[in-house]
Motif scaffolding. Structure first.
Motif, mmCIF file in Angstrom:
data_model
loop_
_atom_site.group_PDB
_atom_site.id
_atom_site.type_symbol
_atom_site.label_atom_id
_atom_site.label_comp_id
_atom_site.label_asym_id
_atom_site.label_seq_id
_atom_site.Cartn_x
_atom_site.Cartn_y
_atom_site.Cartn_z
ATOM 1 N N LEU A 174 0.821 -1.210 0.000
ATOM 2 C CA LEU A 174 0.000 0.000 0.000
ATOM 3 C C LEU A 174 0.859 1.265 0.000
ATOM 4 O O LEU A 174 0.544 2.248 -0.690
ATOM 5 C CB LEU A 174 -0.929 0.000 1.219
ATOM 6 N N LEU A 175 1.949 1.242 0.759
ATOM 7 C CA LEU A 175 2.808 2.425 0.839
ATOM 8 C C LEU A 175 3.599 2.623 -0.450
ATOM 9 O O LEU A 175 3.831 3.764 -0.880
ATOM 10 C CB LEU A 175 3.763 2.295 2.030
ATOM 11 N N LYS A 176 4.017 1.536 -1.081
ATOM 12 C CA LYS A 176 4.776 1.642 -2.327
ATOM 13 C C LYS A 176 3.936 2.283 -3.439
ATOM 14 O O LYS A 176 4.475 2.973 -4.315
ATOM 15 C CB LYS A 176 5.254 0.261 -2.764
ATOM 16 N N LEU A 177 2.617 2.057 -3.405
ATOM 17 C CA LEU A 177 1.750 2.626 -4.424
ATOM 18 C C LEU A 177 1.765 4.154 -4.394
ATOM 19 O O LEU A 177 1.492 4.806 -5.403
ATOM 20 C CB LEU A 177 0.309 2.110 -4.238
ATOM 21 N N ARG A 178 2.064 4.722 -3.228
ATOM 22 C CA ARG A 178 2.054 6.189 -3.072
ATOM 23 C C ARG A 178 3.451 6.743 -2.790
ATOM 24 O O ARG A 178 3.600 7.897 -2.390
ATOM 25 C CB ARG A 178 1.115 6.557 -1.919
ATOM 26 N N ASN A 179 4.477 5.939 -3.029
ATOM 27 C CA ASN A 179 5.821 6.348 -2.621
ATOM 28 C C ASN A 179 6.314 7.586 -3.362
ATOM 29 O O ASN A 179 7.020 8.421 -2.790
ATOM 30 C CB ASN A 179 6.806 5.194 -2.823
ATOM 31 N N ASN A 180 5.964 7.725 -4.645
ATOM 32 C CA ASN A 180 6.397 8.915 -5.390
ATOM 33 C C ASN A 180 5.806 10.186 -4.777
ATOM 34 O O ASN A 180 6.483 11.219 -4.673
ATOM 35 C CB ASN A 180 5.981 8.792 -6.857
ATOM 36 N N LYS A 181 4.543 10.108 -4.365
ATOM 37 C CA LYS A 181 3.904 11.246 -3.714
ATOM 38 C C LYS A 181 4.574 11.554 -2.384
ATOM 39 O O LYS A 181 4.856 12.718 -2.060
ATOM 40 C CB LYS A 181 2.414 10.940 -3.500
ATOM 41 N N TYR A 182 4.877 10.493 -1.595
ATOM 42 C CA TYR A 182 5.543 10.703 -0.309
ATOM 43 C C TYR A 182 6.921 11.319 -0.506
ATOM 44 O O TYR A 182 7.343 12.199 0.259
ATOM 45 C CB TYR A 182 5.687 9.368 0.439
ATOM 46 N N ARG A 183 7.643 10.853 -1.528
ATOM 47 C CA ARG A 183 8.991 11.366 -1.765
ATOM 48 C C ARG A 183 8.943 12.857 -2.096
ATOM 49 O O ARG A 183 9.778 13.642 -1.630
ATOM 50 C CB ARG A 183 9.648 10.582 -2.896
ATOM 51 N N ALA A 184 7.956 13.261 -2.884
ATOM 52 C CA ALA A 184 7.814 14.679 -3.222
ATOM 53 C C ALA A 184 7.468 15.512 -1.994
ATOM 54 O O ALA A 184 8.013 16.614 -1.794
ATOM 55 C CB ALA A 184 6.738 14.851 -4.295
ATOM 56 N N LEU A 185 6.574 15.004 -1.140
ATOM 57 C CA LEU A 185 6.212 15.726 0.083
ATOM 58 C C LEU A 185 7.413 15.857 1.010
ATOM 59 O O LEU A 185 7.636 16.914 1.610
ATOM 60 C CB LEU A 185 5.075 14.996 0.799
ATOM 61 N N CYS A 186 8.197 14.785 1.150
ATOM 62 C CA CYS A 186 9.380 14.838 2.018
ATOM 63 C C CYS A 186 10.413 15.821 1.464
ATOM 64 O O CYS A 186 11.079 16.526 2.231
ATOM 65 C CB CYS A 186 9.991 13.448 2.155
ATOM 66 N N ALA A 187 10.552 15.870 0.136
ATOM 67 C CA ALA A 187 11.495 16.820 -0.468
ATOM 68 C C ALA A 187 11.066 18.257 -0.177
ATOM 69 O O ALA A 187 11.902 19.119 0.121
ATOM 70 C CB ALA A 187 11.577 16.581 -1.975
ATOM 71 N N ASP A 188 9.757 18.527 -0.247
ATOM 72 C CA ASP A 188 9.253 19.865 0.076
ATOM 73 C C ASP A 188 9.498 20.201 1.546
ATOM 74 O O ASP A 188 9.819 21.352 1.886
ATOM 75 C CB ASP A 188 7.757 19.954 -0.228
#
Length: 466
Positions: free
Chosen positions: A398-412
């Motif tokens: 479930l987390l891998k499906l949204r990992n790109n979104k999480y990575r962008a949020l963490c970068a911000d």
């Protein structure tokens, strides 16, 4: 006629943390992540050792040591469960105290969501276990086994699968685990205390009072508190009350709010010192001597056919996810809390699934619940391992499906273009920040102009007369 006052907008659920809270959560979870990886390694070593050299594993695990005259002639496994885990619960007590006075739980309105989510996340697994065993005719003694969440193991899973979680989701998971630990402590104290020796318990209470008075008097020195803590632990061990309760009680007594001029409270300082010892030594050693169970085909088949073990697996995998997510969703709707627009409800469900990893405390409660039946205790431990593994796999997907979104949020969240040590997102409204950024951009533009001029001169030279 004066205009009506504007309605104050509530901060969104799972919104951005304050900078001090974000830094504290990051530091705490960094240590837990390392401890979680060690925990995974210890569990794997225990499984390999017990399934290849079972005789030596049992001999070491059951070896007794300690002064019998003081009631402390205990097995290595008992020392790990009652002694070393006291450090784990000591840190849990400090975490709880800090959350109550300076963290997510200090505001009753803000605390409602994680607290109710944690309570539902403990109640639903117990209900699932009770239903399975009621239908299958099993024992209800293990109802509390699937109620716990292991934050270190959960963070180790995040580290292994390489996913990033925004700080707000990590803080939510940490708060869930803290409240979870509180109720696990209450369950152990209330339901797994059979015979009380009041003289020893009274001595432990007196020791705790002395501990409290010394703290309030400002007495310092590890050479005062460590021997006193050992005496309190030994008395609690002999009282019949689970000895880890002593660790929690002492953790709750520490001052965890900062006074003027303090960079950190005494509780935060002690937690910073003790947490690596708890996460890096105490919990892995407990796992080493508690996770060694048979994983043969017959044992795995037994896990999925016996009501007690099946109830544990379904409680962790299904009960935890439904309880945490359902409690959060219903509470958010009832309080009209708005979810952070950068996140979606499936993100909350993924974290709820991750909360189904109930390793350390679940193993401990399993040992207490079926102490008179070693064979069933071993099967319950296997069920905890399998249930935690299944929950980890489901959460990872479930987390891998949204990992790109999480990575962008963490970068911000982490971007720091002016390199002042403070993420830019916390300075967007400050004039001095915009002045610094304007100067940085002007310097970059000037450098680009200089490079363009140098390139033009070189180009002109290359095209000139031979």
């Amino acid at each position: 006629m004066s205009p009506a006052p504007s309605k104050i907008r509530r901060p969104p659920f799972l919104g951005r943390l304050s900078l001090p809270e974000r830094n504290f959560v990051a530091d705490a979870l960094r240590t837990e992540t390392v401890g979680g990886v060690l925990l995974l390694v210890a569990a794997v070593v225990a499984l390999i050792w017990s399934n290849t050299l079972g005789g030596s594993y049992a001999a070491v695990r059951d070896f007794h040591l300690g002064p019998a005259s003081l009631g402390l002639d205990l097995s290595v496994q008992h020392w790990a469960a009652n002694g070393l885990l006291a450090l784990f619960f000591f840190v849990a007590g400090i975490e709880l105290k800090r959350e109550l006075v300076a963290g997510e739980l200090r505001d009753p309105k803000a605390a409602a969501l994680p607290v109710i989510a944690a309570i539902c996340g403990m109640a639903m697994p117990a209900v699932v276990y009770a239903v399975v065993n009621g239908i299958g005719g099993g024992s209800l003694h293990g109802w509390a086994v699937p109620t716990a969440t292991d934050i270190a193991f959960a963070l180790a899973v995040l580290a292994v699968i390489g996913t990033s979680l925004p700080a707000s989701l990590r803080a939510f998971l940490l708060t869930l685990a803290v409240v979870d630990d509180l109720f696990a402590i209450l369950i152990i104290a209330v339901f797994f205390t059979s015979q009380i020796h009041f003289l020893a318990l009274g001595g432990a209470v007196v020791g705790l009072l002395i501990f409290y008075v010394l703290l309030r008097k400002g007495v310092r020195g590890w050479y005062v508190y460590v021997p006193l803590a050992l005496v309190i632990w030994a008395l609690m061990e002999n009282s019949g009350v689970h000895a880890t309760i002593a660790g929690v009680a002492m953790g709750l007594m520490l001052r965890c709010h900062r006074r003027d001029g303090e960079s950190g409270s005494p509780g935060e300082h002690i937690e910073h010192l003790v947490r690596p010892l708890s996460a890096g030594l105490a919990v892995p050693l407990f796992a080493l001597f508690s996770a060694g169970v048979s994983v043969s085909g017959g044992a795995v088949h037994e896990v999925f056919t016996r009501p007690e073990t099946l109830g544990v697996v379904l409680g962790l995998v299904v009960g935890k996810a439904l309880g945490v997510f359902g409690g959060t969703w219903v509470t958010a709707r009832f309080t009209k809390a708005e979810l952070n627009p950068d996140l979606k409800w499936p993100d909350v469900f993924a974290v709820a699934t991750l909360a189904g990893i109930g390793f350390t405390v679940s193993l401990l409660i399993g040992e207490l619940a079926f102490a008179d039946d070693p064979a069933l205790t071993a099967e319950i431990k296997a069920a905890v391992l399998i249930g935690s593994l299944l929950a980890a796999v489901c959460a990872a997907v479930l987390l891998k499906l949204r990992n790109n979104k999480y990575r962008a949020l963490c970068a911000d969240e982490d971007r720091d273009e002016d390199q002042d040590g403070i993420p830019d997102i916390y300075q967007l409204g400050k004039p001095e920040y915009h002045l610094r950024m304007a100067a940085i951009h002007e310097a970059k533009a000037a450098e680009h102009r200089r490079l363009a001029e140098v390139a033009a001169v070189r180009h002109a030279g290359d095209e000139g007369p031979a």
